[in-house]
Design a protein around this motif. Structure first.
Motif, short mmCIF file in Angstrom:
data_model
loop_
_atom_site.label_atom_id
_atom_site.label_comp_id
_atom_site.label_asym_id
_atom_site.label_seq_id
_atom_site.Cartn_x
_atom_site.Cartn_y
_atom_site.Cartn_z
N LYS A 1 41.27 38.39 39.07
CA LYS A 1 41.21 37.32 38.06
C LYS A 1 42.04 37.69 36.82
O LYS A 1 42.90 36.93 36.39
CB LYS A 1 39.75 37.07 37.64
CG LYS A 1 38.85 36.72 38.81
CD LYS A 1 37.42 36.52 38.38
CE LYS A 1 36.71 37.83 38.02
NZ LYS A 1 36.51 38.75 39.14
N SER A 2 41.77 38.88 36.31
CA SER A 2 42.49 39.30 35.10
C SER A 2 43.97 39.41 35.40
O SER A 2 44.81 39.06 34.56
CB SER A 2 41.97 40.65 34.62
OG SER A 2 40.59 40.60 34.45
N GLU B 1 43.62 49.44 45.90
CA GLU B 1 44.15 50.43 44.95
C GLU B 1 43.31 51.70 44.94
O GLU B 1 43.84 52.81 44.94
CB GLU B 1 44.16 49.86 43.53
CG GLU B 1 45.28 48.89 43.28
CD GLU B 1 45.27 48.37 41.84
OE1 GLU B 1 46.22 47.71 41.46
OE2 GLU B 1 44.29 48.63 41.11
N1 LIG Z 1 47.55 39.64 43.61
C1 LIG Z 1 47.55 40.94 43.32
N2 LIG Z 1 48.55 41.74 43.74
C2 LIG Z 1 48.54 43.03 43.45
N3 LIG Z 1 47.59 43.66 42.75
C3 LIG Z 1 46.57 42.94 42.30
C4 LIG Z 1 46.50 41.54 42.57
N4 LIG Z 1 45.38 41.07 42.02
C5 LIG Z 1 44.78 42.11 41.42
N5 LIG Z 1 45.50 43.24 41.59
C6 LIG Z 1 45.15 44.56 41.06
O1 LIG Z 1 43.80 44.84 41.41
C7 LIG Z 1 43.09 45.41 40.33
C8 LIG Z 1 41.86 44.58 40.00
O2 LIG Z 1 42.28 43.31 39.56
P1 LIG Z 1 41.62 42.58 38.31
O3 LIG Z 1 41.31 43.56 37.26
O4 LIG Z 1 42.49 41.44 37.98
O5 LIG Z 1 40.26 42.09 38.96
P2 LIG Z 1 39.18 41.11 38.32
O6 LIG Z 1 39.00 40.01 39.29
O7 LIG Z 1 39.57 40.74 36.96
O8 LIG Z 1 37.88 42.03 38.32
P3 LIG Z 1 36.60 41.97 37.34
O9 LIG Z 1 35.65 40.98 37.93
O10 LIG Z 1 36.02 43.33 37.39
O11 LIG Z 1 37.08 41.58 35.99
C9 LIG Z 1 44.07 45.52 39.19
O12 LIG Z 1 44.54 46.82 39.10
C10 LIG Z 1 45.16 44.56 39.55
O13 LIG Z 1 46.40 44.95 39.04
#
Ligand SMILES: Nc1ncnc2c1ncn2[C@@H]1O[C@H](COP(=O)(O)OP(=O)(O)OP(=O)(O)O)[C@@H](O)[C@H]1O
Ligand SMILES: [Mg+2]
Length: 1024
Positions: A271-272, A484
């Motif tokens: 999401k972020s 990751e």
């Molecule tokens: N589409 C993508 N391609 C490559 N890497 C990604 C992608 N989406 C997310 N990531 C990587 O995965 C990790 C987690 O993503 P992110 O922090 O956006 O998750 P989130 O959904 O915001 O989680 P949370 O609910 O904990 O806030 C980050 O390091 C991000 O860079």
């Protein structure tokens, strides 16, 4: 001759050199430096520069010097070095003394590479028809130096001397133009991240042995996973459709079609990251971007995300004092929307943590609490007219109640503004149904092909990729964070295998078990850390997601230098990352993902956790001594989770007061309840009893405002019980007054008066005049509503007399307003208007815009009763204007109802319909059921005039149903009366009688005598 030349050059350089340095070079004298420490020395020489400069006319020479030296000076500064002196064709710079960074050699190398590039770009000098290419030679060397201040007492400068410096100078002299030559030690310190030539042996003057030197060629192409990730992210995969939708929304909002978008999905799904990708769009440059997070430990902190936004808008710095903050706020509001100036106190309360006492809060009108969020919203909306807004609120699953309310309000009303409101959350928000018009994007796992591509790009060694790819895909299930983390785990295993030369990868990875949740793999990685590092990570986790180094240093008692080394190590493993430093902080880190913080936190023993919270709280108290009020929520959080109950109660209570002052009543309730919970478990001495009774009183106030009246009643009873135990008179009278207010709100006038009377006695006893005036005003109003008008009048008069005496203008204005209501009730409209107008002039004096608009409303109403329709409509419309100006759509709605009534009297039905239609829209938007009931009632009256009896009955009943549900007795009773009257016209006599009797019963019960005589008359007529 030589000396003259040097003088010349120094003159040219002088803009770049501190005076002390120039004079030092000229004088060539000074005392000896006095400290040994490691530093990296850089010598830069631009060959032939002086000669060239001499050939040019002075003006041209200065221009060239500016072009060449300004970037050099800037680059050295950028990487944290300092220029020590200018020499002949060049200069000497120091990295690491007097202030060191753990990566000074790398900084020196990076600066040198960029300087080379800049000279290449700027060093083409035209002389006549020829172009001369200036080239630099650079030497870098790292090692022990003797450093310190030299010079006379009045003029001191810093310098370094020693072998290391000499060698650096030699290296520069031995470099070919355009090349950087580095020494052995520098090489070892930077070799992981930079490309160098193989070593060369060099004979250096004054050295017996040959020394190894290297040519620095560039920064390393990032090879390992960790280096690749430094300051960057995994390559972005998939999400084309989602990103397209977001871009479209961005475009639309740019064209003033405000958009609200929700992005949901499980932890780590991206999401972020998706939001980050959106902010890379070029169109976002046209936006003001405000981004903020909610966090699990701030669930009670009111307006946490809003504060961040407004701190930025007003440009408030951490060191600003109250006065400065107020000034900044006022100036900015003037600039954005001066009609909101009246509300600057709201913002200063939001940002500078001033609070109001319970008694002050009680004196305010209910509308004021409704208004707060609206004003804040209005300012934000007005701000968008300068530049579109992109508002990002992340992790809304943890949003506090007040901000949640704000989010809902904004989402309803931003359709016509250039605003894109984006919020993210893990699972569906409970309140989300009321977030109107939000488009929802739900992130699903990456496709297998996308996961595979990501894995291939993250794992550099092809054989490991071949071995592991399938396993990772099936375990991670398309969650990029999981991918990751697994890759990090694999990379760590590979690194340690490489180090120990353990043999081939197939063997090592064949039986590598991947844990089946992202939590367990992250935990396993943490477990592999050396004990000391792990401990730091754990301790940092208690601070929350952001790690303030100064704070961490105080808790760990480590030296900053050592701590930073450890942070760097943790950074290498990607548990934390360095974030942009806020101005008042030296260094600032954050967990790479909240997951890491959560795991580390949960690994701590309960007992350790509590003692760490205690430590953090205590350190924060010291660190923020003068700004403690700005930190009460954080302190409340830490002490609540520590064993220091006394402090926990203290700060929870303060946080509650702050929330209450910001009209964040639900947040306040949480804080007060928490502090009561702790208090009631302790031994109840006098001090605790005092606290308890005060807190219960405040709790009751917050509850009564949000409509939890039964609970408020219970809380007040408790408050009274505690305070009588300790015979605290002052408090007792305040609680009794709260009781009176509460029963007044419920329409239970007799009970209200009873409590007010008790309170009055005590306030007389303790001689608190201001409170006495308030109570008298309360009794007066209760008597009026009860129908005891003349008694009411005399109380109000008494209150006014006291107000005049002690100059309590706010109470005065309200009491006068109540006198107006008194005349209104007696049907003496002219006198009523007189009183209202007097009250209006006071309200204008104290600039209470809410009271002003209320009184205008009342004046309009009185003129209406007087039959002076034109005046009535004038005042009502004036009141609408104010409401519009301050974004108070609630009051606008109320005015619409009155205007509708007025036009109904004049039989101007089109106007009536207009106000019904728009009024309904307003109350619908506000989800205000009582407002809607008033609209139904107006509609019923319209239908009654149109003789559409059936429809009219339906609407009367709809209104009654709502009044009944909300316990609004007066309106319920009056509406029964109006319904009865309609039925008489319809000649449905039996039913008319029934409704009139119902009305009579209800109104009698609450002591509202106003309509009773009319009802009696009508019933008598019906009997005939
Ligand atoms: N589409 C993508 N391609 C490559 N890497 C990604 C992608 N989406 C997310 N990531 C990587 O995965 C990790 C987690 O993503 P992110 O922090 O956006 O998750 P989130 O959904 O915001 O989680 P949370 O609910 O904990 O806030 C980050 O390091 C991000 O860079
Ligand atoms: Mg996130």
């Amino acid at each position: 001759m030589k000396e003259k030349k040097q003088n010349n050059i120094l003159e040219l350089f002088s803009p770049y050199v501190p005076e002390a340095v120039t004079s030092r070079i000229l004088e060539g004298k000074g005392s000896l430096p006095s400290e040994r420490s490691e530093a990296t020395i850089v010598f830069i020489d631009i060959r032939g520069f002086t000669k060239l400069a001499d050939q040019l006319d002075p003006e041209k020479a200065i221009e060239i010097i500016n072009n060449i030296f300004e970037p050099i000076v800037g680059l050295i500064d950028k990487y944290g070095g300092s220029i020590n002196k200018f020499l002949g064709d060049g200069l000497m710079a120091i990295f690491g003394a007097p202030f060191s960074h753990e990566d000074d050699p790398e900084r020196a190398a990076r600066a040198s590479l960029e300087i080379m590039k800049s000279i290449e770009e700027n060093g083409k000098i035209k002389i006549g028809n020829k172009v001369k290419n200036l080239k630099a030679r650079i030497g870098i060397n790292t090692g022990l130096c003797i450093s310190g201040e030299i010079g006379s007492a009045s003029r001191k400068e810093f310098t370094v001397i020693g072998d290391t410096v000499n060698l650096a100078s030699r290296l520069q002299a031995n470099a070919t133009p355009g090349k950087i030559l580095i020494g052995e030690k520098t090489f070892h310190r930077i070799k992981d991240n930079f490309i160098t030539s193989p070593p060369r042996k060099l004979k250096i003057k004054g050295k017996k042995d040959l020394v190894s030197v290297y040519i620095l060629k560039g920064e390393e192409k990032k090879i390992s996973f960790f280096e690749q990730k430094k300051n960057s992210h995994s390559p972005f995969m998939g999400r084309e459709k989602e990103l397209k939708n977001l871009k479209e929304a961005l475009k639309k909002s740019y064209q003033s079609k405000g958009q609200v978008i929700e992005i949901s999905g499980e932890l780590g799904i991206g999401k972020s990251r998706l939001i980050l990708e959106l902010t890379k769009e070029s169109l976002t440059k046209e936006f003001n971007i405000f981004s903020s997070n909610c966090s699990s430990w701030e669930e009670s902190k009111p307006y946490a995300p809003l504060r961040e936004i407004f701190i930025k808008i007003f440009g408030i710095k951490f060191d600003d004092d109250f006065k400065e903050i107020d000034k900044k706020i006022e100036n900015k509001i003037k600039e954005i929307d001066s009609s909101l100036l009246f509300a600057s106190s709201y913002f200063s309360r939001l940002l500078s943590s001033k609070t109001k006492s319970l008694e002050e809060m009680m004196e305010q009108s209910k509308e004021e609490s409704n208004l707060f969020i609206r004003v804040v919203k209005k300012l934000l909306f007005s701000f968008s007219s300068k530049k579109p807004l992109l508002i990002i609120i992340e992790d809304v699953q943890w949003i506090d109640d007040a901000s949640g309310e704000f989010l809902i309000q904004c989402s309803k009303e931003l359709k016509e503004y250039p605003i894109l409101l984006l919020y993210s959350l893990r699972e569906s928000l409970k309140k989300r149904d009321s977030i109107a018009g939000s488009k929802r994007i739900r992130l699903l796992p990456l496709k297998n092909t996308e996961s595979d591509k990501l894995i291939r790009l993250l794992i550099k060694e092809n054989d490991i990729y071949q071995l592991m790819s399938e396993k990772i895909i099936s375990t991670a299930n398309g969650n990029p964070l999981f991918i990751e983390e697994i890759v990090r785990g694999i990379e760590e295993r590979r690194l340690s295998a490489d180090k120990d030369r353990l043999g081939n990868y197939p063997e090592i990875f064949a039986n590598f078990q991947i844990p089946d949740t992202v939590q367990s793999i992250a935990r396993a990685r943490i477990d592999l850390l050396p004990v000391g590092l792990k401990e730091i990570l754990y301790q940092a986790s208690v601070l929350g997601r952001d790690i303030e180094i100064k704070l961490l240093q105080k808790i760990t008692n480590l030296e900053v230098k050592i701590l930073l080394e450890m942070m760097k190590e943790l950074q290498k493993h990607e548990f934390i990352e360095e974030v942009e430093a806020a101005p008042q902080l030296q260094r600032y880190f954050a967990f790479t993902h909240s997951l890491i913080q959560e795991i580390a936190y949960n690994s701590l023993l309960f007992k350790t956790r509590r003692s760490l919270h205690n430590k953090i709280g205590t350190v924060m108290e010291e660190m923020y001594l003068s700004k403690i009020d700005a930190k009460v929520e954080e302190l409340a959080y830490h002490f609540k989770n520590s064993d220091d109950q006394e402090k926990a109660v203290f700060y929870l209570n303060k946080a509650g007061d702050k929330a209450q002052s910001l009209y964040a009543f639900k947040n306040a309730i949480n804080y007060y309840r928490d502090s009561i919970k702790i208090l009631e478990l302790t031994e109840l001495e006098k001090e605790q009893l005092t606290q308890l009774s005060e807190i219960y009183n405040k709790l009751a106030f917050s509850r009564s405002i949000i409509g939890e009246r039964k609970e408020a009643e219970i809380n007040l009873t408790k408050a009274l019980e505690y305070c009588r135990k300790i015979r605290d008179k002052d408090n007792e009278s305040l609680i009794l007054m709260s009781m009176g207010n509460l029963y007044g709100d419920m329409g239970q006038w007799d009970k209200a008066i009873e409590y007010f009377q008790d309170s009055l006695l005590i306030s007389e006893e303790i001689n608190n005049l201001r409170r006495k005036a308030s109570i008298l005003k309360g009794i007066g109003l209760a008597c009026l509503f009860k129908g005891d008008t003349s008694t009411g009048y005399s109380y109000l008069k008494e209150s006014i007399n006291i107000c005049k005496e002690i100059k309590a203008l706010d109470v005065y204005a309200m009491a006068l307003n109540n006198i107006g209501i008194y005349y209104d009730m007696l049907g003496r409209w002219k006198k009523a208007i007189e009183a209202y107008k007097e009250s209006l002039s006071i309200a204008k004096k104290i600039k209470n815009i809410i009271v002003i608009s209320n009184i205008m409303n009342n004046i309009g109403f009185a003129y209406s009763s007087l039959g002076e329709s034109k005046q009535a409509i004038y005042y009502l419309k004036e009141s609408v204007k104010i409401a519009d100006k301050i974004g108070d759509i609630y009051n606008k709605g109320i005015n619409y109802i009155h205007l509708g009534e007025e036009y109904l009297k004049k039989n101007e039905f089109t106007e009536v319909k207009y106000y019904i239609f728009h009024g309904e829209k307003i109350f619908d938007e506000l989800d205000d059921k009582l407002g809607l009931a008033d609209i139904y009632r107006l509609e019923a009256k319209l239908l009654k005039k149109l003789e559409r009896w059936k429809d009219s009955e339906i609407f009367f009943k709809k209104a009654i149903k709502t009044y009944l549900k909300f316990g609004d007795k007066i309106n319920e009773g009056e509406t029964y009366y109006e319904l009865g009257d309609m039925l008489i016209l319809k000649r449905d006599i039996d039913l008319a009688k029934k409704n009139l009797i119902k009305s009579q019963k209800i109104l009698k019960n609450i002591g509202a005598k106003k309509h009773l005589i009319e009802i009696e008359e009508k019933l008598n007529n019906l009997k005939k």
